[in-house]
Design an enzyme around this catalytic site. Sequence first.
Site, mmCIF file in Angstrom:
data_model
loop_
_atom_site.group_PDB
_atom_site.id
_atom_site.type_symbol
_atom_site.label_atom_id
_atom_site.label_comp_id
_atom_site.label_asym_id
_atom_site.label_seq_id
_atom_site.Cartn_x
_atom_site.Cartn_y
_atom_site.Cartn_z
ATOM 1 N N TYR A 1 -1.037 -5.113 6.051
ATOM 2 C CA TYR A 1 -2.285 -5.257 5.288
ATOM 3 C C TYR A 1 -2.987 -6.567 5.650
ATOM 4 C CZ TYR A 1 -5.333 -5.421 1.146
ATOM 5 O OH TYR A 1 -6.416 -5.486 0.302
ATOM 6 N N SER B 1 -9.757 -10.001 2.527
ATOM 7 C CA SER B 1 -8.835 -10.382 1.455
ATOM 8 C C SER B 1 -8.313 -11.784 1.719
ATOM 9 C CB SER B 1 -7.652 -9.406 1.399
ATOM 10 O OG SER B 1 -6.639 -9.893 0.537
#
Length: 206
Positions: free
Chosen positions: A135, A122
């Site tokens: 995350y 990501s």
Amino acid sequence: GRAIVRALASEGWTVAFTWRERGEEARRLAGELGDAALPFRLDLLDRARPGNLVAEVEERVGPIAGWVNNAGVRRDALLAALPDNAWDEILDANLGWVFRCCRAVVPRMLSRRAGSIVNISSLTAVRGVAGQAAYGAAKAGILGFTKALAQEVIRKGVTVNAVSPGYVETEMVAAIREDVKQQIVAQIPAGRLGRPEEIAEMVNYL
């Protein structure tokens, strides 16, 4: 995930894909694609499952030529309010399962001296987003993991790459408040979110 399955199936691959909770949606996708796609259940926190999954897929579909680690979990919270169990779950679900799936499939690829692994990271891994310390750490870990594994296996015919999307039009992003989403879009040079099909094209290429 759906876009990746469709893209690979359109290129003539038989795609074994996984689901955790949405069994009906998985069966619909498999029905849409016919013999080109088969669904398998996978809980990211089940540490024994990856090894069994790889064996099941190869028994039903044949030797695995490519493996895409795409699933993930996000639990946004400011670091000061993030409990240990949430940190552990996010790291295990986003990074630990990538390790366990790769560990399960790599020996088979190496024995055939062929294979391609694509890990989905990501943009959060390199840009940082408030509320996504866990995350972001997991997704950054995927990048380091990918680079190390790539060096271990490349001489035996196996490639390992990572794709790091920004914000993409998925259900996960749809849950973001509209005012926050508009702020995000304002920072994107293209003036819009990415599309799942665009990410799928890159995965298909790799």
